[in-house]
Design an enzyme around this catalytic site. Structure first.
Site, PDB file in Angstrom:
ATOM      1  N   ASP A 114     -73.531  32.253  -1.629  1.00 10.87           N
ATOM      2  CA  ASP A 114     -73.579  33.704  -1.632  1.00 10.87           C
ATOM      3  C   ASP A 114     -72.758  34.280  -0.479  1.00 10.87           C
ATOM      4  O   ASP A 114     -72.709  33.695   0.604  1.00 10.87           O
ATOM      5  CB  ASP A 114     -75.034  34.160  -1.511  1.00 10.87           C
ATOM      6  CG  ASP A 114     -75.214  35.629  -1.820  1.00 10.87           C
ATOM      7  OD1 ASP A 114     -74.338  36.224  -2.485  1.00 10.87           O
ATOM      8  OD2 ASP A 114     -76.229  36.195  -1.390  1.00 10.87           O
ATOM      9  N   HIS A 170     -63.869  35.087  -3.629  1.00 16.84           N
ATOM     10  CA  HIS A 170     -64.223  33.988  -4.531  1.00 16.84           C
ATOM     11  C   HIS A 170     -63.244  32.821  -4.376  1.00 16.84           C
ATOM     12  O   HIS A 170     -63.642  31.652  -4.422  1.00 16.84           O
ATOM     13  CB  HIS A 170     -64.229  34.467  -5.976  1.00 16.84           C
ATOM     14  CG  HIS A 170     -65.321  35.452  -6.280  1.00 16.84           C
ATOM     15  ND1 HIS A 170     -66.621  35.249  -5.890  1.00 16.84           N
ATOM     16  CD2 HIS A 170     -65.296  36.645  -6.943  1.00 16.84           C
ATOM     17  CE1 HIS A 170     -67.365  36.274  -6.291  1.00 16.84           C
ATOM     18  NE2 HIS A 170     -66.582  37.125  -6.918  1.00 16.84           N
ATOM     19  N   GLU A 175     -76.617  36.250 -15.187  1.00 15.79           N
ATOM     20  CA  GLU A 175     -76.564  37.666 -14.820  1.00 15.79           C
ATOM     21  C   GLU A 175     -75.167  38.098 -14.382  1.00 15.79           C
ATOM     22  O   GLU A 175     -74.870  39.297 -14.346  1.00 15.79           O
ATOM     23  CB  GLU A 175     -77.559  37.957 -13.688  1.00 15.79           C
ATOM     24  CG  GLU A 175     -79.020  37.913 -14.099  1.00 15.79           C
ATOM     25  CD  GLU A 175     -79.536  36.495 -14.324  1.00 15.79           C
ATOM     26  OE1 GLU A 175     -79.035  35.561 -13.654  1.00 15.79           O
ATOM     27  OE2 GLU A 175     -80.418  36.317 -15.181  1.00 15.79           O
ATOM     28  N   TRP A 196     -72.513  38.021 -15.922  1.00 11.63           N
ATOM     29  CA  TRP A 196     -71.767  38.685 -16.995  1.00 11.63           C
ATOM     30  C   TRP A 196     -71.764  40.203 -16.820  1.00 11.63           C
ATOM     31  O   TRP A 196     -70.920  40.896 -17.406  1.00 11.63           O
ATOM     32  CB  TRP A 196     -72.364  38.330 -18.353  1.00 11.63           C
ATOM     33  CG  TRP A 196     -72.156  36.902 -18.762  1.00 11.63           C
ATOM     34  CD1 TRP A 196     -73.074  35.898 -18.742  1.00 11.63           C
ATOM     35  CD2 TRP A 196     -70.943  36.311 -19.247  1.00 11.63           C
ATOM     36  NE1 TRP A 196     -72.513  34.712 -19.184  1.00 11.63           N
ATOM     37  CE2 TRP A 196     -71.218  34.941 -19.498  1.00 11.63           C
ATOM     38  CE3 TRP A 196     -69.657  36.811 -19.485  1.00 11.63           C
ATOM     39  CZ2 TRP A 196     -70.240  34.076 -19.983  1.00 11.63           C
ATOM     40  CZ3 TRP A 196     -68.692  35.945 -19.970  1.00 11.63           C
ATOM     41  CH2 TRP A 196     -68.988  34.593 -20.209  1.00 11.63           C
ATOM     42  N   LEU A 201     -71.658  10.301  -5.388  1.00 11.79           N
ATOM     43  CA  LEU A 201     -72.212  11.644  -5.234  1.00 11.79           C
ATOM     44  C   LEU A 201     -72.276  12.302  -6.603  1.00 11.79           C
ATOM     45  O   LEU A 201     -71.293  12.282  -7.352  1.00 11.79           O
ATOM     46  CB  LEU A 201     -71.340  12.495  -4.301  1.00 11.79           C
ATOM     47  CG  LEU A 201     -71.691  13.996  -4.215  1.00 11.79           C
ATOM     48  CD1 LEU A 201     -73.067  14.187  -3.585  1.00 11.79           C
ATOM     49  CD2 LEU A 201     -70.628  14.750  -3.420  1.00 11.79           C
ATOM     50  N   ARG A 227     -79.420  28.854   0.941  1.00 11.38           N
ATOM     51  CA  ARG A 227     -78.763  30.074   0.480  1.00 11.38           C
ATOM     52  C   ARG A 227     -78.018  30.678   1.664  1.00 11.38           C
ATOM     53  O   ARG A 227     -78.583  30.901   2.727  1.00 11.38           O
ATOM     54  CB  ARG A 227     -79.746  31.093  -0.073  1.00 11.38           C
ATOM     55  CG  ARG A 227     -78.998  32.359  -0.549  1.00 11.38           C
ATOM     56  CD  ARG A 227     -79.839  33.306  -1.351  1.00 11.38           C
ATOM     57  NE  ARG A 227     -78.990  34.384  -1.862  1.00 11.38           N
ATOM     58  CZ  ARG A 227     -79.224  35.075  -2.953  1.00 11.38           C
ATOM     59  NH1 ARG A 227     -80.296  34.812  -3.679  1.00 11.38           N
ATOM     60  NH2 ARG A 227     -78.405  36.027  -3.343  1.00 11.38           N
TER      61      ARG A 227
END
Length: 250
Positions: free
Chosen positions: A25, A42, A72, A74, A136, A193
């Protein structure tokens, strides 16, 4: 309360959690601070993902699950959604061969119905090419929502009961778990987060029942190996009891 990741002197020496999940985030805020478009954030977030996958492998993490695109998402502007899909294409095109050589198994969880045909093909190719790797396990939650995952699992289970493949008495915790997208994965030991937000945001709701939550203030594009080690240090300072009683005083 949000906890800023601080370096831990013993985090590099201690064994890491077997399974780390991350809500990546803060890309938009990172870009806004620099007067750049969200798509730039991004793009830099992909670089942070690349660093984190490498760091996780170096530290001996066995499972790394990241929240790439939620059901969500979208609702976001079409241009931003398209940019996120383009970044998935770029990440796989640039890194898949390297991941395969380095023993990383790539899996994608989430709803695939309705995805663009080339995205579905990219996912299938990445999974097939790395299927036998085991250093991994990198799982990308893409077009994923925890509530949607639980609803899909419940629907498939109900269909099997209706078809006579299962009796209602057969449905228990373990049986239901076998219908989830993560059926063959251990639950996350730790969920990180970034960006200072303190919500799960519909990520791994079933799996995170006893997961240690670590909230850090660093924005995702700035996340690196030191931040991962600091989060692992917080994990090792926790007393995990899984619902059991308080430890006996010494």
């Amino acid at each position: 309360m949000s906890l800023m990741a601080q370096p831990s002197p013993d985090s590099a020496q201690a064994s890491p959690p077997a399974h780390i999940a991350i809500i990546m985030d803060g890309n938009g805020r990172w870009a806004k601070q620099r007067s750049r478009p969200r798509t730039f954030g991004h793009s830099e977030g992909v670089e942070a993902l690349r660093r984190t996958v490498e760091a996780a492998g170096d530290l001996g993490v066995r499972y790394l699950t990241v929240f790439g695109f939620s059901t969500e998402n979208w609702r976001r502007p079409v241009e931003e959604v398209n940019a996120l899909f383009d970044l998935l294409r770029l990440y796989v095109a640039r890194d898949l061969d390297k991941l395969a050589r380095e023993g990383v198994r790539v899996r994608v969880i989430g709803e695939r119905n309705g995805l663009q045909s080339d995205i579905a093909a990219i996912i299938e190719n990445a999974e097939a090419k790395t299927r036998h790797n085991d250093k991994l396990n990198l799982t990308i939650a893409f077009n994923y929502g925890g509530q949607d995952e639980i609803a899909r699992a419940a629907r498939r289970l109900a269909e099997d009961v209706a078809a006579g493949k299962l009796a209602p008495a057969d449905v228990d915790h373990a049986r239901f778990e076998s219908y989830l997208d993560t059926a063959d994965m251990p639950a996350p030991d730790m969920l990180i987060r970034t960006s200072g937000e303190t919500r799960l945001s519909n990520f791994m709701l079933w799996q995170a029942a006893y997961t240690e939550l670590v909230f850090v203030d660093v924005l995702w594009p700035d996340f690196n190996k030191a931040a991962l080690e600091a989060a692992i240090g917080q994990f090792h300072r926790r007393d995990r009891r899984f619902g059991g009683s308080e430890p006996e005083p010494v």
